[in-house]
Motif scaffolding. Structure first.
Motif, PDB file in Angstrom:
ATOM      1  N   ASP A 264     -56.484  35.302 -42.297  1.00  0.00           N
ATOM      2  CA  ASP A 264     -57.661  36.145 -42.508  1.00  0.00           C
ATOM      3  C   ASP A 264     -58.323  35.851 -43.854  1.00  0.00           C
ATOM      4  N   ALA A 265     -58.012  34.671 -44.401  1.00  0.00           N
ATOM      5  CA  ALA A 265     -58.498  34.370 -45.754  1.00  0.00           C
ATOM      6  C   ALA A 265     -60.008  34.162 -45.762  1.00  0.00           C
ATOM      7  N   GLU A 266     -60.617  34.519 -46.885  1.00  0.00           N
ATOM      8  CA  GLU A 266     -62.043  34.271 -47.085  1.00  0.00           C
ATOM      9  C   GLU A 266     -62.286  33.219 -48.158  1.00  0.00           C
ATOM     10  N   VAL A 267     -61.368  33.166 -49.112  1.00  0.00           N
ATOM     11  CA  VAL A 267     -61.464  32.123 -50.145  1.00  0.00           C
ATOM     12  C   VAL A 267     -60.140  31.360 -50.173  1.00  0.00           C
ATOM     13  N   ALA A 268     -60.234  30.039 -50.389  1.00  0.00           N
ATOM     14  CA  ALA A 268     -59.010  29.236 -50.341  1.00  0.00           C
ATOM     15  C   ALA A 268     -59.007  28.199 -51.447  1.00  0.00           C
ATOM     16  N   ILE A 269     -57.789  27.908 -51.896  1.00  0.00           N
ATOM     17  CA  ILE A 269     -57.599  26.811 -52.849  1.00  0.00           C
ATOM     18  C   ILE A 269     -56.890  25.672 -52.116  1.00  0.00           C
ATOM     19  N   ALA A 293     -57.205  35.940 -50.314  1.00  0.00           N
ATOM     20  CA  ALA A 293     -56.975  34.598 -50.856  1.00  0.00           C
ATOM     21  C   ALA A 293     -56.019  33.822 -49.971  1.00  0.00           C
ATOM     22  N   GLY A 294     -56.267  32.532 -49.850  1.00  0.00           N
ATOM     23  CA  GLY A 294     -55.390  31.660 -49.072  1.00  0.00           C
ATOM     24  C   GLY A 294     -55.149  30.349 -49.801  1.00  0.00           C
ATOM     25  N   LEU A 295     -54.286  29.546 -49.198  1.00  0.00           N
ATOM     26  CA  LEU A 295     -53.875  28.298 -49.846  1.00  0.00           C
ATOM     27  C   LEU A 295     -53.730  27.206 -48.792  1.00  0.00           C
ATOM     28  N   VAL A 296     -54.270  26.038 -49.088  1.00  0.00           N
ATOM     29  CA  VAL A 296     -54.035  24.868 -48.245  1.00  0.00           C
ATOM     30  C   VAL A 296     -53.391  23.794 -49.109  1.00  0.00           C
ATOM     31  N   LYS A 297     -52.178  23.438 -48.738  1.00  0.00           N
ATOM     32  CA  LYS A 297     -51.459  22.391 -49.484  1.00  0.00           C
ATOM     33  C   LYS A 297     -51.465  21.129 -48.640  1.00  0.00           C
ATOM     34  N   ILE A 298     -51.940  20.041 -49.226  1.00  0.00           N
ATOM     35  CA  ILE A 298     -51.971  18.777 -48.483  1.00  0.00           C
ATOM     36  C   ILE A 298     -50.641  18.062 -48.693  1.00  0.00           C
ATOM     37  N   ALA A 312     -58.626  24.362 -40.894  1.00  0.00           N
ATOM     38  CA  ALA A 312     -58.124  25.366 -41.834  1.00  0.00           C
ATOM     39  C   ALA A 312     -59.252  26.001 -42.650  1.00  0.00           C
ATOM     40  N   LEU A 313     -60.290  25.231 -42.942  1.00  0.00           N
ATOM     41  CA  LEU A 313     -61.268  25.684 -43.944  1.00  0.00           C
ATOM     42  C   LEU A 313     -62.637  26.071 -43.376  1.00  0.00           C
ATOM     43  N   SER A 314     -62.855  25.854 -42.077  1.00  0.00           N
ATOM     44  CA  SER A 314     -64.220  25.989 -41.546  1.00  0.00           C
ATOM     45  C   SER A 314     -64.781  27.408 -41.667  1.00  0.00           C
ATOM     46  N   ASP A 315     -63.905  28.425 -41.708  1.00  0.00           N
ATOM     47  CA  ASP A 315     -64.407  29.800 -41.792  1.00  0.00           C
ATOM     48  C   ASP A 315     -64.427  30.365 -43.218  1.00  0.00           C
ATOM     49  N   MET A 316     -64.116  29.540 -44.171  1.00  0.00           N
ATOM     50  CA  MET A 316     -64.015  30.063 -45.544  1.00  0.00           C
ATOM     51  C   MET A 316     -65.397  30.377 -46.119  1.00  0.00           C
ATOM     52  N   LYS A 317     -65.403  31.403 -46.961  1.00  0.00           N
ATOM     53  CA  LYS A 317     -66.652  31.732 -47.655  1.00  0.00           C
ATOM     54  C   LYS A 317     -66.783  30.934 -48.955  1.00  0.00           C
ATOM     55  N   ALA A 318     -65.656  30.466 -49.464  1.00  0.00           N
ATOM     56  CA  ALA A 318     -65.669  29.562 -50.627  1.00  0.00           C
ATOM     57  C   ALA A 318     -64.326  28.848 -50.707  1.00  0.00           C
ATOM     58  N   VAL A 319     -64.391  27.564 -51.046  1.00  0.00           N
ATOM     59  CA  VAL A 319     -63.176  26.751 -51.176  1.00  0.00           C
ATOM     60  C   VAL A 319     -63.158  26.124 -52.573  1.00  0.00           C
ATOM     61  N   GLY A 320     -62.025  26.239 -53.235  1.00  0.00           N
ATOM     62  CA  GLY A 320     -61.852  25.582 -54.538  1.00  0.00           C
ATOM     63  C   GLY A 320     -60.838  24.459 -54.385  1.00  0.00           C
TER      64      GLY A 320
END
Lengths: 395, 294
Positions: A264-269, A293-298, A312-320
């Motif tokens: 349910d994340a809106e922002v992800a790192i 907040a969410g996290l994507v680890k490659i 993983a990221l298509s629905d994010m409102k902002a990605v860092g």
């Protein structure tokens, strides 16, 4: 499931232990901080007769990779380890290893590049080699170091792949810290990695071949490169398949990327390596404060997991995107460039911003990661605008 | 005349207590002082290794190069700034390992510089692995069964390739080493001073005591430093017999060979008659060229 025992050990010790269990025919290596204890420990294992490996000490990393290439071309299972300037010195040989389709396994203990001199962690070394045709895996913990090293063998040696694999661990943070690691029994690892059956080995004297010949002037160079591209594309499926089998054996999940709190994340790192732990910790804190907040680890950087990142990221409102290396003169760091490019074809645009962090072992403090999440929340809420790449916490 | 204390920075040495590098550092400072070298008269280039930390506490406008790459940097310095005394400080793992190619080619070019090798026969900075000059059969953390190869013979190698000044020093004899440095710095051409520099932390075999029991000074013998064959034979008889007893294997220190006749690369290369930085000082009149373009 394999029989497993839990030990307290370092990332470097784990590499040496995994090497032993994978039983390479040849290891050729050269000491460099913070890799040195890997080859030291492996040298000891060889001297104790606990593995039957031809252990070659050489006078430089260029020679180390050259010796590995020679041995691999002869048909051997080959492993080595390096870092930083060592990897940089191997540069021309890296392309030969991948171009000759030799499944050499190399641990790279990520360390900054000179100048100025620095021995601490960042990803500048491996990012300089990201286009060299090697499969590149990253580890957050010593456990992932162990798992990646063992998985690297059947991945690289798969007849459809036949590519060298670099397994990265963060210098000092992962290489030298004591961590809790589950090691599998020797028999399970032996069965998992299997015997290497080299194709076109120089020592197969019944079927004599030459390696590395001139392929210019209308020769098949272009087609060689195309097959190399097909091989690394194909490796993605093989990595997933090997990862799945490994998960069954070890009980530990593996994916090209690992998502955390992303449902349910809106922002992800997006992050590579050991910093994922810091980000996870801060993300949990942010959630307690109401930030989704969410996290994507490659875990697998080459081949780059485009579909998985998009999903993983298509629905994010902002990605860092956190980059522990700069691509000087480019719009941002390497992971940023890949991530934003992966998201380009989406119908709706996902805002992606880039932070360069921790160069030369500069501290990755939790409050810095908190500022990233705060920044992303502001962008998501529309109270801050997209900004260019930032050096996170630089004085 | 600058005093010994004038060649240091405010940074304190980071070497282990008792490290052979201290003796070499002291001898270098004394040599520079006795040669009345001002700050603008010399430049020092370091490689990677414990010796390279000297870059932080030795006063010079110098260069801390990559592993093994001191000599290319120093070559450029020597050719573009012939007015400087260029000094290379390199390690055995550094200069005789990754930098070996540069070493051989710098020797054969007879570049006008002084090459000081911190030869501790071990990788000190990476804590104790076998280096290119570690003794045959010696056990180290990277060679638990003992080193398989013969060590590099730096003096023999330099002599075979036509080096014009070849000497060996011992870090435990500072006055003697100072004199070697002075002669090497004043020599016109490639001057090698290979210095046995005990690593008190990681080399438990080749210690100060071990060397003291074996070294003898060439200038106290009838060795003739102009005799190339004698110098070469001397280098061959001593470098790989170090594992024998003190009375059986003697280690000569001093000047093995000296040749002041062979011209340097700097003299041979016409371009260096007017080094680039000097040519740049001349203002050139290009008005005729501009006129021709209308």
């Amino acid at each position: 499931m394999a029989e497993q025992k839990t030990v307290a050990t370092t990332g470097n010790s784990v590499v040496a232990e995994a090497f032993r269990q994978c039983a390479p025919d040849v290891v050729a290596a050269y000491p460099i901080t913070p890799q040195t204890t890997i080859v030291e420990e492996f040298a000891k294992i060889v001297a104790q007769g606990r593995v039957h490996t031809e252990y070659v000490t050489v006078e430089s990393e260029h020679s180390a990779m050259s010796a590995c290439i020679g041995a691999a071309a002869a048909g051997a299972r080959v492993m080595t380890a390096t870092a930083s300037q060592g990897l940089a010195l191997m540069w021309e040989e890296l392309y030969i290893a991948s171009g000759m389709r030799l499944p050499i396994i190399m641990a790279n203990t990520n360390r900054a590049l000179s100048a100025p001199i620095n021995i601490h962690c960042d990803h500048s070394d491996v990012m300089g080699a990201r286009d060299s045709g090697w499969i590149i895996l990253f580890a957050e913990t010593a456990q992932e170091v162990y798992d990646n090293t063992i998985m690297a063998v059947p991945i690289g040696e798969d007849p459809e792949v036949l590519l060298p694999v670099m397994t990265c661990l963060d210098g000092f943070i992962t290489t030298h810290s004591i961590d809790r690691v589950q090691l599998m029994d020797d028999d399970s690892v032996t069965a998992f990695v299997g015997d290497y059956e080299p194709q076109n080995a120089l020592l197969d004297t019944d079927n004599p071949v030459s390696h590395g010949n001139f392929a210019g002037l209308g020769g098949p160079y272009f087609e060689f490169k195309k097959t190399q591209r097909l091989a690394i594309d194909c490796s993605k499926g093989v990595i997933e398949r090997v990862g799945e089998a490994f998960s069954k054996l070890s009980g530990r999940p593996f994916g090209l990327i690992e998502t955390d709190m992303m449902d349910d994340a809106e922002v992800a790192i997006v992050v590579l390596g050991s910093t994922a732990g810091n980000v996870r910790y801060v993300a949990k804190q942010m959630r307690a404060e109401g930030v989704k907040a969410g996290l994507v680890k490659i875990r697998c950087f080459r081949p780059f997991p485009v579909e998985e990142m998009v999903s993983a990221l298509s629905d994010m409102k902002a990605v860092g995107v956190l980059d522990r290396a700069d691509s000087f003169g480019a719009e941002g760091g390497p992971v940023f460039l890949e991530t934003r490019s992966a998201l380009y074809d989406l119908e709706s645009r996902v805002p992606v911003v880039n932070y360069i962090y921790g160069l030369g072992g500069s501290d990755v403090r939790l409050d810095l990661i908190r500022t990233v999440y705060t920044d992303l929340s502001d962008i998501a809420a529309g109270s801050a605008s997209l900004h260019g790449m930032q050096y996170l916490g630089a004085r | 005349m600058p005093a010994v204390k004038d060649y240091v920075t405010k940074n304190k040495p980071t070497w282990c207590p008792g490290c052979g590098n201290f003796g070499m550092w002291e001898a270098l400072k004394r040599a520079l002082s006795e040669l009345e070298m001002e700050f603008h008269d010399y430049s020092i280039v370091w490689g990677i290794g414990c010796h390279g930390n000297g870059a932080d506490f030795t006063k010079t406008a110098g260069f801390h190069a990559l592993h093994g790459r001191t000599l290319p940097v120093a070559t450029a310095l020597s050719l573009t700034r012939p007015d400087l005394k260029v000094i290379v400080e390199m390690g055995d793992g550094d200069g005789y390992g990754l930098g070996m190619g540069h070493f051989v080619h710098s020797v054969r070019r007879n570049i006008d510089l002084t090459c000081i090798a911190h030869n501790n026969q071990i990788y000190g900075l990476t804590v104790g692995q076998a280096s290119p000059t570690t003794e045959h059969l010696m056990k180290t953390v990277s060679t638990p069964d003992g080193v398989l190869e013969e060590p590099v013979n730096p003096l023999g190698l330099a002599l075979a390739q036509g080096a014009t000044f070849v000497a060996r020093g011992f870090a435990g004899d500072i006055p003697h080493l100072t004199e070697l440095y002075k002669e090497a710095i004043q020599h016109e051409g490639f001057a090698l001073v290979d210095v046995f520099q005990p690593c008190v932390t990681f080399n438990k075999l080749n210690t100060f005591t071990w060397f003291r029991e074996r070294v003898y000074k060439l200038d106290e013998t009838d060795h003739d430093p102009s005799d190339h064959t004698a110098a070469f034979n001397l280098s061959m008889t001593t470098f790989h017999e170090l594992t024998c007893a003190p009375d059986e294997c003697r280690i000569p220190v001093g000047v093995f060979y000296r040749d002041t006749e062979t011209p340097t690369y700097n003299e041979r290369a016409v371009a260096t008659d007017a080094p680039g930085y000097k040519r740049a000082e001349e203002v050139r009149d290009i008005s005729k060229l501009l006129d021709s373009l209308g």
